[in-house]
Motif scaffolding. Structure first.
Motif, short mmCIF file in Angstrom:
data_model
loop_
_atom_site.label_atom_id
_atom_site.label_comp_id
_atom_site.label_asym_id
_atom_site.label_seq_id
_atom_site.Cartn_x
_atom_site.Cartn_y
_atom_site.Cartn_z
N GLN A 119 0.34 3.81 -7.09
CA GLN A 119 -0.38 3.74 -6.33
C GLN A 119 -1.58 2.56 -6.80
O GLN A 119 -2.18 2.09 -5.86
N GLN A 147 -0.37 -0.41 -5.51
CA GLN A 147 -0.53 -0.94 -4.52
C GLN A 147 -1.68 -1.16 -4.13
O GLN A 147 -1.91 -1.71 -3.37
N HIS A 148 -3.02 -0.67 -4.26
CA HIS A 148 -4.57 -1.07 -4.47
C HIS A 148 -4.71 -2.70 -5.01
O HIS A 148 -5.19 -3.03 -4.72
N LEU A 176 -2.28 -4.59 -4.77
CA LEU A 176 -1.89 -5.57 -4.13
C LEU A 176 -2.78 -5.74 -3.27
O LEU A 176 -2.34 -6.87 -2.17
#
Lengths: 386, 430
Positions: free
Chosen positions: B313, B316-317, B319
């Motif tokens: 996560q 992901q954050h 990105l």
């Protein structure tokens, strides 16, 4: 991937600029007659019923909706202009804002004809206030953990449970809420929630106020005890609310209210700095204006996509992520830049008062309507990462 | 008129299905035909052979059959707005591949790339046909430069296009070969002396050492002029940008220009600098687009702690933030390009657009490059990896034509001078 990053340079069409002039003249008139003070940011919170009716009479509510429901069949971009002008003026939009932005479109899409004919014209007239029943004590960002139960009974459902952080519930005529009609299934934890139209006068509904750290009194806890909802108050598919949420969120997340919430402190800073800024103040203001302009261009671009019938969910999430972080940081940046303003500048007390309010509401801006973390999850999904 | 429409009207007027007809055509139609030939939807049919160009005209031989002609006249191509950009991208993909460039350490990739760009009419895209160019619209050219950014293009295409545009403002025809513009910084100025010579110093002039000619904005007693000078008329000192590209100090001492014309009314040094800002913004936005692309791809491939790092996560954050910054840069840059393409003068509204683009793209470059490197880890820091070609250019481009701090001060002054209650009307007017 690049398909998810389309922010075409859409310009507002000429009819929008005509409308903008009308809205500005109307607001100037309302300010002149003392309806609200544009320098008081919390005047936006006032539940001003008469103002709401006058906005409705102007034809600025339900702008895009069909005429048979009281709407005006104008473009979404025209709605955008009305929204941003009202927001920048700190106009008291509390009574109609949620109904016009969000609840009306849901009813248009999912409510039975009888209900549409009953409620939508009244939204357009500025007569009804809506609230949104999503969060619960054990369910915030994780919407699908909602537990408030709708149990089938003769001719409808009995609702039991509690909604919380419900903005405007104390003044609202209606709420659009999600309730649990079935347990989640093994392969779909989002299954089992249903959207309902709730008449707030229904027996068995109790609204308890929750005061906020900003001094605002807009939050509530709403308790349901065997509150009866007739069958025709179900909105859309039973157990299928999760399919209905996405397009609504694109409307909710990309509007001008997602970066203009604390805008007034920037105007007031420019006023207190005066026409001849030093390099430090000029650079600070220049950067903030560049950032503001960029976000507005992104937001207008999303409005253009919505207007064209697209569902720019990822783009909307990007606008809200960047926009709310910016409006949250803005009072702090303005505070930095105001540090050397001459103490005798006449509007300094106004700026300080505004800063105090903006600083107090700032923490909530990245929480309401989808937290930063939820938004980044949506963007990551758009990037194909989950 | 755009390349594509020139080419199409030419085809309608001239090309018959007779094999081996020789035609003489204008530069614009030639460039358009090149673009059509290279258009992916038309391959593989080879429609034209390109003859060696003469000074003012190109000739071609057509041996198109009926199907090919219908294809070219047909809606699928006619509706393609981005034919010029697609043609440019094709050249970039073939001849400016970052991995190839890193492998070819001796710079031998440069000449074929430059020749292809100039043969396709792209280097003089912004020069009207009557001044020897291909007469593309501003919007088409901006699209090409955004694409050039996506490839971290390291030849003076943007600079030559800018120079051609500047010369055209003074009604001066563009010579062949690479050009650049001066001044490239708001802190410098070139003076037009009473005897018609030029004096002054311009620092950070991109690609001056690789250019044959320089287009100059000079200020004299009678106002602003536009001049074309040969590089031999000035001293050019060594200097490199952050990306290792030529970025030189140019010194003019009573230098005699090849051509000298008064600038249009309202045209100032700032007009050139703001145009340069929009060009650099588009290039930065393009570089960020590719950076996002390769960073997302890498995060899906790279396994750590027994899963692709894209599944974490925290990654992901990061990105998601990279995507948001890329989106902001792209939105700001394309909005400014659209504003300039449709503006007659550089008024406050165009200033807001162009300056905001430079500021916001520069800010995005800082944040985006940080995240792209963080996700790539050590591999992205190596000279073999293509990431540095993108990151260093995105960061270096911030410096040209006035950095974001300079322009923020200018924008801040403008906003304060207009007054607090005029800020929102300005923002809302866009």
């Amino acid at each position: 991937m690049t398909a998810a990053l389309r922010f075409d340079p859409i310009r507002l069409p000429p009819e929008c600029e005509e409308l903008r002039k009308e809205v500005r003249a109307f607001l100037a008139d309302e300010i002149a007659r003392g309806t609200f003070d544009p320098h008081q940011p919390h005047s936006e919170d006032n539940d001003n019923r008469e103002f709401a009716k006058r906005v409705g009479a102007k034809g600025w509510l339900g702008i895009t909706w069909p005429k048979k429901y009281g709407g005006h069949e104008r473009s979404y971009l025209e709605r955008y202009v009305v929204t941003e002008e009202m927001r920048v003026a700190n106009a008291p939009t509390r009574r109609f804002f949620v109904a016009d932005r969000q609840s009306g479109p849901v009813l248009l899409k999912y409510a039975p004809e009888r209900i549409k004919m009953d409620i939508l014209p009244r939204i357009c007239a500025g007569e009804v206030c809506f609230s949104i029943g999503m969060s619960e004590p054990g369910s915030g960002s994780d919407l699908f953990a909602a537990k408030t139960k709708a149990t089938k009974t003769d001719g409808g459902y009995l609702i039991n449970g509690t909604k919380i952080w419900t903005t405007s519930a104390h003044i609202a005529d209606y709420m659009i809420a999600v309730f649990r009609t079935s347990p989640p299934t093994k392969d779909n934890r989002r299954h089992g929630l249903t959207q309902f139209l709730v008449d707030m006068k229904t027996p068995g509904i109790k609204v308890n106020p929750i005061n906020q750290m900003s001094g605002q009194k807009e939050f509530n806890e709403v308790v349901f005890e065997d509150a009866f909802m007739p069958d025709d108050h179900v909105l859309g598919e039973i157990d299928g609310a999760w399919k209905q949420a996405t397009s609504e969120l694109a409307y909710e997340r990309s509007g001008p209210e997602r970066f203009l919430e604390t805008y007034y402190v920037l105007t007031e800073l420019v006023r207190s700095i005066g026409p001849n800024p030093d390099a430090r103040a000029a650079e600070g203001i220049g950067r903030l204006v560049a950032q503001l302009h960029t976000m507005r261009r992104m937001s207008v671009s999303v409005a253009g996509m919505l207007s064209a019938g697209k569902e720019p969910v990822v783009e909307a999430a990007i606008v809200k992520d960047i926009g709310t972080l910016w409006e949250q940081a803005l009072p702090h940046r303005v505070r930095d830049l105001a540090a050397f303003v001459d103490a005798d500048v006449t509007n300094l007390p106004t700026l300080n008062e505004q800063l105090a309010f903006a600083t107090k509401i700032a923490p909530k801006l990245t929480i309401q309507g989808g937290t930063t973390e939820v938004l980044r999850g949506i963007i990551a999904r758009g990037l194909g990462l989950r | 008129m755009t390349f594509a429409s020139s080419a199409r009207s030419y085809i309608f007027a001239n090309v018959k299905s007779t094999p081996l007809t020789k035609h003489t055509i204008s530069h614009a139609a030639y460039a358009g035909l090149r673009a059509l030939i290279m258009h992916p939807r038309l391959s593989p049919p080879c429609l034209f052979t390109i003859m060696p160009p003469t000074k003012k005209q190109h000739s071609i031989r057509s041996f198109a059959d009926e199907t090919c002609l219908n294809n070219i006249k047909g809606a699928s191509v006619a509706e393609s707005e981005n034919i010029v950009v697609e043609a440019a991208e094709r050249i970039f993909a073939d001849l400016a591949d970052s991995q190839e460039i890193i492998r070819t350490a001796n710079g031998s990739w440069k000449a074929p790339l430059w020749n292809a760009l100039s043969e396709a009419g792209l280097t003089l895209a912004w020069v009207p046909e009557e001044h020897g160019g291909s007469g593309a619209g501003l919007a088409d050219g901006f699209g090409v430069l955004n694409a050039a950014g996506r490839y971290a293009l390291a030849v003076p295409l943007a600079e030559t296009m800018l120079a051609g545009w500047l010369l055209a403002q003074g009604g001066i025809s563009s010579p062949e070969g690479a050009m650049t513009v001066a001044p490239a910084s708001p802190r410098d100025a070139i003076t037009l002396n009473a005897d018609g010579t030029l004096s002054g110093r311009a620092r950070g002039v991109p690609f001056a050492k690789e250019a044959k000619h320089i287009a100059v904005v000079a200020t004299g007693a009678k106002g602003v002029s536009i001049a074309l000078i040969d590089v031999s008329a000035c001293r050019i000192d060594a200097g490199l940008s952050l990306a290792g590209e030529e970025s030189n100090t140019l010194t003019l001492t009573d230098a005699r220009p090849l051509e000298l014309k008064p600038a249009p009314v309202d045209f100032t040094q700032n007009s050139l600098l703001l145009m340069g800002c929009v060009v650099r913004s588009l290039q930065i936005a393009g570089a960020l687009e590719t950076m996002l692309d390769i960073t997302v791809r890498y995060s899906n491939e790279r396994v750590a702690f027994e899963k692709p790092i894209s599944k974490f996560q925290a990654v992901q954050h990061n990105l998601a933030r990279l995507a948001s910054e890329t989106a902001a840069a792209l939105a700001a840059a394309t909005s400014a390009a659209d504003a300039i393409s449709n503006a007659r003068i550089f008024d406050d509204a165009v200033m807001l657009e162009a300056i905001s683009a430079k500021i916001r793209c520069s800010e995005a470059a800082e944040r985006a490059t940080g995240i792209a490197h963080q996700v790539h880890g050590a591999i992205g820091f190596t000279s073999e990896h293509i990431l540095h070609r993108l990151t260093l250019r995105a960061l270096a481009w911030r410096d040209d034509f006035g950095n974001e701090s300079h322009w923020a001060v200018e924008l801040g002054k403008m906003v304060c001078a207009r007054g607090a209650d005029e800020l929102w009307p300005l923002v809302a007017s866009r």
